[in-house]
Design an enzyme around this catalytic site. Structure first.
Site, PDB file in Angstrom:
ATOM      1  N   HIS A 204       5.963   7.454  20.299  1.00  0.00           N
ATOM      2  CA  HIS A 204       5.579   8.775  19.796  1.00  0.00           C
ATOM      3  C   HIS A 204       6.418   9.840  20.506  1.00  0.00           C
ATOM      4  O   HIS A 204       6.701   9.713  21.710  1.00  0.00           O
ATOM      5  CB  HIS A 204       4.093   9.014  20.058  1.00  0.00           C
ATOM      6  CG  HIS A 204       3.542  10.222  19.388  1.00  0.00           C
ATOM      7  ND1 HIS A 204       3.731  11.499  19.884  1.00  0.00           N
ATOM      8  CD2 HIS A 204       2.811  10.371  18.243  1.00  0.00           C
ATOM      9  CE1 HIS A 204       3.132  12.368  19.092  1.00  0.00           C
ATOM     10  NE2 HIS A 204       2.572  11.713  18.082  1.00  0.00           N
TER      11      HIS A 204
ATOM     12  N   ARG B  44      -4.355  11.388  15.893  1.00  0.00           N
ATOM     13  CA  ARG B  44      -4.476  12.579  16.726  1.00  0.00           C
ATOM     14  C   ARG B  44      -4.048  13.798  15.926  1.00  0.00           C
ATOM     15  O   ARG B  44      -4.694  14.838  15.953  1.00  0.00           O
ATOM     16  CB  ARG B  44      -3.602  12.444  17.973  1.00  0.00           C
ATOM     17  CG  ARG B  44      -3.846  13.536  19.016  1.00  0.00           C
ATOM     18  CD  ARG B  44      -2.650  13.758  19.908  1.00  0.00           C
ATOM     19  NE  ARG B  44      -1.550  14.442  19.222  1.00  0.00           N
ATOM     20  CZ  ARG B  44      -0.412  14.773  19.801  1.00  0.00           C
ATOM     21  NH1 ARG B  44      -0.211  14.465  21.068  1.00  0.00           N
ATOM     22  NH2 ARG B  44       0.533  15.400  19.110  1.00  0.00           N
ATOM     23  N   GLY B  45      -2.935  13.684  15.228  1.00  0.00           N
ATOM     24  CA  GLY B  45      -2.420  14.775  14.418  1.00  0.00           C
ATOM     25  C   GLY B  45      -1.368  15.588  15.154  1.00  0.00           C
ATOM     26  O   GLY B  45      -1.275  15.559  16.383  1.00  0.00           O
ATOM     27  N   ASP B  46      -0.570  16.296  14.381  1.00  0.00           N
ATOM     28  CA  ASP B  46       0.502  17.123  14.938  1.00  0.00           C
ATOM     29  C   ASP B  46       0.036  18.562  15.093  1.00  0.00           C
ATOM     30  O   ASP B  46      -0.767  19.058  14.293  1.00  0.00           O
ATOM     31  CB  ASP B  46       1.731  17.092  14.017  1.00  0.00           C
ATOM     32  CG  ASP B  46       2.296  15.687  13.877  1.00  0.00           C
ATOM     33  OD1 ASP B  46       2.285  14.950  14.883  1.00  0.00           O
ATOM     34  OD2 ASP B  46       2.729  15.338  12.761  1.00  0.00           O
TER      35      ASP B  46
ATOM     36  N   PHE C 298      13.728  14.857   9.163  1.00  0.00           N
ATOM     37  CA  PHE C 298      12.383  14.375   9.455  1.00  0.00           C
ATOM     38  C   PHE C 298      12.416  13.314  10.549  1.00  0.00           C
ATOM     39  O   PHE C 298      11.575  13.297  11.451  1.00  0.00           O
ATOM     40  CB  PHE C 298      11.750  13.830   8.175  1.00  0.00           C
ATOM     41  CG  PHE C 298      10.291  13.485   8.307  1.00  0.00           C
ATOM     42  CD1 PHE C 298       9.439  14.259   9.073  1.00  0.00           C
ATOM     43  CD2 PHE C 298       9.774  12.379   7.653  1.00  0.00           C
ATOM     44  CE1 PHE C 298       8.089  13.943   9.186  1.00  0.00           C
ATOM     45  CE2 PHE C 298       8.426  12.052   7.758  1.00  0.00           C
ATOM     46  CZ  PHE C 298       7.586  12.841   8.527  1.00  0.00           C
TER      47      PHE C 298
ATOM     48  N   GLU D 240       1.276   5.677   0.579  1.00  0.00           N
ATOM     49  CA  GLU D 240       0.753   6.933   1.105  1.00  0.00           C
ATOM     50  C   GLU D 240       1.109   8.107   0.197  1.00  0.00           C
ATOM     51  O   GLU D 240       2.235   8.217  -0.302  1.00  0.00           O
ATOM     52  CB  GLU D 240       1.310   7.200   2.500  1.00  0.00           C
ATOM     53  CG  GLU D 240       0.797   8.507   3.118  1.00  0.00           C
ATOM     54  CD  GLU D 240       1.449   8.838   4.435  1.00  0.00           C
ATOM     55  OE1 GLU D 240       1.048   8.240   5.451  1.00  0.00           O
ATOM     56  OE2 GLU D 240       2.369   9.685   4.454  1.00  0.00           O
TER      57      GLU D 240
ATOM     58  N   HIS E 259       3.637  -0.900   3.863  1.00  0.00           N
ATOM     59  CA  HIS E 259       3.052   0.400   3.540  1.00  0.00           C
ATOM     60  C   HIS E 259       4.175   1.380   3.239  1.00  0.00           C
ATOM     61  O   HIS E 259       5.025   1.654   4.095  1.00  0.00           O
ATOM     62  CB  HIS E 259       2.225   0.897   4.729  1.00  0.00           C
ATOM     63  CG  HIS E 259       1.443   2.141   4.453  1.00  0.00           C
ATOM     64  ND1 HIS E 259       0.364   2.169   3.595  1.00  0.00           N
ATOM     65  CD2 HIS E 259       1.569   3.407   4.934  1.00  0.00           C
ATOM     66  CE1 HIS E 259      -0.140   3.390   3.563  1.00  0.00           C
ATOM     67  NE2 HIS E 259       0.587   4.169   4.354  1.00  0.00           N
TER      68      HIS E 259
ATOM     69  N   SER F  98       0.866  -1.171   0.000  1.00  0.00           N
ATOM     70  CA  SER F  98       0.000   0.000   0.000  1.00  0.00           C
ATOM     71  C   SER F  98       0.904   1.222   0.000  1.00  0.00           C
ATOM     72  O   SER F  98       2.087   1.129   0.347  1.00  0.00           O
ATOM     73  CB  SER F  98      -0.936  -0.003   1.212  1.00  0.00           C
ATOM     74  OG  SER F  98      -0.210  -0.112   2.424  1.00  0.00           O
TER      75      SER F  98
ATOM     76  N   TYR G  58       3.971   3.248  16.904  1.00  0.00           N
ATOM     77  CA  TYR G  58       5.295   3.872  16.942  1.00  0.00           C
ATOM     78  C   TYR G  58       6.331   2.913  17.541  1.00  0.00           C
ATOM     79  O   TYR G  58       6.448   2.802  18.763  1.00  0.00           O
ATOM     80  CB  TYR G  58       5.237   5.174  17.745  1.00  0.00           C
ATOM     81  CG  TYR G  58       4.300   6.178  17.120  1.00  0.00           C
ATOM     82  CD1 TYR G  58       4.759   7.077  16.166  1.00  0.00           C
ATOM     83  CD2 TYR G  58       2.941   6.191  17.436  1.00  0.00           C
ATOM     84  CE1 TYR G  58       3.900   7.986  15.553  1.00  0.00           C
ATOM     85  CE2 TYR G  58       2.073   7.085  16.827  1.00  0.00           C
ATOM     86  CZ  TYR G  58       2.555   7.979  15.891  1.00  0.00           C
ATOM     87  OH  TYR G  58       1.695   8.858  15.283  1.00  0.00           O
TER      88      TYR G  58
ATOM     89  N   ALA H  44      -4.489  20.212   8.680  1.00  0.00           N
ATOM     90  CA  ALA H  44      -5.399  20.779   9.678  1.00  0.00           C
ATOM     91  C   ALA H  44      -6.100  22.040   9.182  1.00  0.00           C
ATOM     92  O   ALA H  44      -7.218  22.334   9.588  1.00  0.00           O
ATOM     93  CB  ALA H  44      -4.627  21.092  10.961  1.00  0.00           C
TER      94      ALA H  44
ATOM     95  N   LYS I 164      -6.545   2.444  21.362  1.00  0.00           N
ATOM     96  CA  LYS I 164      -7.002   2.611  19.979  1.00  0.00           C
ATOM     97  C   LYS I 164      -7.530   1.288  19.423  1.00  0.00           C
ATOM     98  O   LYS I 164      -8.540   1.263  18.717  1.00  0.00           O
ATOM     99  CB  LYS I 164      -5.865   3.152  19.112  1.00  0.00           C
ATOM    100  CG  LYS I 164      -5.514   4.598  19.418  1.00  0.00           C
ATOM    101  CD  LYS I 164      -4.525   5.197  18.422  1.00  0.00           C
ATOM    102  CE  LYS I 164      -3.103   4.833  18.702  1.00  0.00           C
ATOM    103  NZ  LYS I 164      -2.135   5.588  17.865  1.00  0.00           N
TER     104      LYS I 164
END
Length: 318
Positions: free
Chosen positions: A164, A120-122, A231, A30, A281, A28, A160, A64, A180
């Site tokens: 995280h 959750r997002g950054d 990164f 992204e 992925h 898969s 993670y 966002a 989760k």
């Protein structure tokens, strides 16, 4: 005993060869919403190129900001309309109310888009502490539970292997992952990593937590070492010293960096195959070349093993 193959493969004999031949490799990929029309054309070209590997799904990241949300929504729907590959849209808790998230999710569901990556997002500004929207989901576990009540979504969540960046320790990070999963997650997609042992340890750790859903390793082929190194520092991924050594002297030669990155990613996948992992992925960064090269090499490797076995059985006469 190993068998050498041109192109850098070293083939262990016996049971591993048989396992590789029997198990189907699955991929898969992204993507992220493009900033402009020119970039979108390039991203779409990459997506179509990777269709040749019959992906399990494509995923599209989520911004966002309001404008970024529209870009994600548009790209997700375009994939649904113009590609036969299933698409998973990312959704994040950052700066969004439950109603806003639910509306996007239900709109996707009504159009046949039933896969979601719940995150959750950054935070937007580095150094800020995450705070849930006053009317929003608290975190990815809360969102997963809420979306599962809305409709029968197929939900992926993040895992993670090196915890995280906001987690205080591994135990708390695993507890959060378990929440989760208990909320209804269908699979875990990991942050990228470069050491197979880190992933395998993570796999053992979540098994001890009673987590039995699919664990999908995230693979980041290195296209630009400096960029990936920066990164990695931000997201808590360690880069082994031997990888840094591999890229020494290639700073001004992007083609060499891509060759090195392709070989490293291919070898990582092969090591994981040996441990029973057969689905991966890829984080493409909207560029197909390295992911395409890695997947092609892996398919060639499997075909080589098949031909080798047929020769040994006398089914092919030279």
């Amino acid at each position: 005993m190993t068998t050498a193959l041109a192109g850098g493969f070293f083939l262990p004999s016996g049971k591993f060869e048989t396992k590789i031949m029997k198990e189907e490799l699955k991929f898969s990929f992204e993507f992220f919403p493009s900033k402009n029309a020119e970039d979108e054309v390039a991203a779409w070209k990459s997506l179509k190129k990777l269709e040749s590997f019959d992906p399990q799904f494509y995923s599209v990241t989520f911004g966002a900001g309001g404008g970024e949300r529209i870009k994600t929504d548009s790209f997700v729907k375009k994939i649904k309309k113009e590609s036969n590959v299933p698409v998973a849209g990312h959704l994040t808790c950052v700066d969004m109310s439950k109603d806003e998230i639910n509306d996007i999710a239900l709109n996707w569901f009504e159009k046949g888009i039933k896969r979601i990556v719940a995150l959750r997002g950054d935070v937007r500004n580095p150094g800020e502490q995450y705070k849930p929207h006053p009317d929003g989901y608290k975190n990815a576990a809360d969102m997963t539970a809420g979306l599962k009540k809305l409709a029968n979504f197929d939900i992926s969540v993040a895992g993670y292997p090196e915890i995280h960046p906001d987690s205080k320790n591994k135990e708390l990070d695993l507890d959060n992952l378990k929440r989760k999963v208990d909320a209804g997650a269908d699979r875990i997609i990991t942050q990228f990593f470069f050491d197979e042992n880190i992933f395998l340890k993570f796999r053992d750790d979540i098994a001890k937590q009673g987590i039995k859903i699919q664990l999908l390793p995230g693979i980041m082929p290195i296209q630009n070492y400096k960029r990936v190194k920066n990164f990695s520092n931000k997201c808590g991924t360690s880069v082994p010293a031997w990888i840094e050594k591999e890229f020494e002297g290639s700073e001004d030669n992007p083609d060499v960096q891509k060759m090195i990155g392709s070989s490293i990613a291919t070898d990582l996948v092969k090591k994981l195959q040996k441990e029973g992992v057969n689905e991966f992925h890829f984080y493409t960064l909207n560029k197909y070349e390295l992911s395409y090269a890695v997947c092609s090499r892996l398919k060639s490797y499997k075909n080589f093993l098949k031909t080798k076995k047929e020769k040994e059985k006398g089914e092919i006469r030279i």
